[in-house]
Motif scaffolding. Structure first.
Motif, short mmCIF file in Angstrom:
data_model
loop_
_atom_site.label_atom_id
_atom_site.label_comp_id
_atom_site.label_asym_id
_atom_site.label_seq_id
_atom_site.Cartn_x
_atom_site.Cartn_y
_atom_site.Cartn_z
N TRP A 23 -11.13 132.15 92.82
CA TRP A 23 -9.85 132.82 92.55
C TRP A 23 -9.01 132.89 93.83
CZ3 TRP A 23 -7.76 137.11 94.86
CH2 TRP A 23 -6.58 137.57 94.30
N TYR A 24 -9.64 133.27 94.94
CA TYR A 24 -8.92 133.39 96.20
C TYR A 24 -8.34 132.05 96.64
CZ TYR A 24 -7.92 134.19 101.10
OH TYR A 24 -7.28 134.25 102.30
N LEU A 25 -9.13 131.00 96.56
CA LEU A 25 -8.65 129.67 96.98
C LEU A 25 -7.51 129.18 96.08
CD1 LEU A 25 -11.99 127.92 97.91
CD2 LEU A 25 -10.19 128.70 99.45
N ARG A 26 -7.60 129.43 94.77
CA ARG A 26 -6.52 129.02 93.86
C ARG A 26 -5.24 129.77 94.17
NH1 ARG A 26 -6.83 126.59 89.24
NH2 ARG A 26 -5.64 128.16 88.13
N GLU A 27 -5.33 131.05 94.49
CA GLU A 27 -4.15 131.83 94.86
C GLU A 27 -3.59 131.35 96.20
OE1 GLU A 27 -2.44 134.20 93.21
OE2 GLU A 27 -3.75 133.93 91.48
N PHE A 28 -4.46 131.07 97.14
CA PHE A 28 -4.05 130.66 98.47
C PHE A 28 -3.35 129.31 98.47
CE2 PHE A 28 -4.94 128.66 102.61
CZ PHE A 28 -4.31 129.59 103.44
N THR A 29 -3.88 128.37 97.68
CA THR A 29 -3.33 127.02 97.66
C THR A 29 -2.14 126.87 96.72
OG1 THR A 29 -4.87 126.31 95.95
CG2 THR A 29 -5.54 125.96 98.25
N GLY A 30 -1.93 127.82 95.84
CA GLY A 30 -0.81 127.74 94.90
C GLY A 30 -1.18 127.11 93.57
N GLU A 31 -2.43 126.77 93.38
CA GLU A 31 -2.87 126.16 92.12
C GLU A 31 -2.63 127.12 90.95
OE1 GLU A 31 -4.45 123.11 89.82
OE2 GLU A 31 -4.05 123.07 91.96
N ALA A 32 -2.77 128.40 91.17
CA ALA A 32 -2.57 129.38 90.11
C ALA A 32 -1.10 129.42 89.68
CB ALA A 32 -3.03 130.76 90.56
N GLU A 36 0.48 129.26 85.89
CA GLU A 36 1.44 130.25 85.40
C GLU A 36 2.71 129.58 84.88
OE1 GLU A 36 2.02 132.76 88.75
OE2 GLU A 36 -0.01 133.58 88.66
N TYR A 37 3.17 128.54 85.57
CA TYR A 37 4.36 127.82 85.14
C TYR A 37 4.13 127.15 83.78
CZ TYR A 37 7.60 123.92 84.78
OH TYR A 37 8.51 123.00 84.31
N VAL A 38 2.98 126.50 83.63
CA VAL A 38 2.68 125.83 82.37
C VAL A 38 2.57 126.86 81.23
CG1 VAL A 38 0.93 124.45 81.15
CG2 VAL A 38 1.61 123.85 83.47
N ALA A 39 1.94 128.00 81.50
CA ALA A 39 1.82 129.04 80.48
C ALA A 39 3.19 129.60 80.11
CB ALA A 39 0.91 130.16 80.98
N ARG A 40 4.07 129.77 81.10
CA ARG A 40 5.41 130.27 80.82
C ARG A 40 6.20 129.28 79.97
NH1 ARG A 40 6.94 131.30 85.74
NH2 ARG A 40 8.09 129.38 86.05
N CYS A 41 6.08 127.99 80.27
CA CYS A 41 6.75 126.97 79.46
C CYS A 41 6.23 126.97 78.03
CB CYS A 41 6.57 125.59 80.08
SG CYS A 41 7.55 125.35 81.58
N ALA A 42 4.93 127.14 77.86
CA ALA A 42 4.35 127.18 76.52
C ALA A 42 4.86 128.40 75.75
CB ALA A 42 2.83 127.21 76.60
N ALA A 43 4.99 129.54 76.43
CA ALA A 43 5.48 130.75 75.77
C ALA A 43 6.94 130.61 75.38
CB ALA A 43 5.29 131.95 76.69
N GLU A 44 7.71 129.91 76.20
CA GLU A 44 9.14 129.72 75.92
C GLU A 44 9.38 128.56 74.96
OE1 GLU A 44 10.82 129.12 79.76
OE2 GLU A 44 10.64 131.23 80.32
N GLY A 45 8.37 127.74 74.73
CA GLY A 45 8.50 126.60 73.83
C GLY A 45 9.20 125.41 74.47
N THR A 46 9.19 125.33 75.79
CA THR A 46 9.80 124.20 76.49
C THR A 46 8.70 123.31 77.07
OG1 THR A 46 9.91 125.42 78.58
CG2 THR A 46 11.83 125.54 77.13
N GLU A 47 9.05 122.08 77.29
CA GLU A 47 8.09 121.14 77.87
C GLU A 47 8.14 121.25 79.39
OE1 GLU A 47 7.13 116.38 77.91
OE2 GLU A 47 8.31 117.25 76.27
#
Length: 71
Positions: A23-32, A36-47
């Protein structure tokens, strides 16, 4: 008589320790942030844009709006 120190349960097993490190490494590197961006696009219904385009957009935003300067 010796006193044992109480360990928090969440760090007692190697699997939980590894999960915390992951979890720490994903937060540190920006992978998370990508997830979050992909999940937000899915919630908004955009590609979502491609990963490469998203990273380029992020780099451009950082370059054009620096947070601090020395001078």
């Amino acid at each position: 008589m010796t006193m044992q120190t109480a360990r928090p349960e969440r760090w007692t097993t190697p699997r939980r320790w590894a999960a915390g490190l992951r979890w720490y490494l994903r937060e540190f590197t920006g992978e998370a942030r990508w997830d979050e961006y992909v999940a937000r696009c899915a919630a908004e219904g955009t590609e979502p844009m491609s990963r490469r385009a998203w990273e380029r957009h992020r780099a451009d935003a950082r370059e054009h709006a620096p947070q601090s300067r020395c001078c």
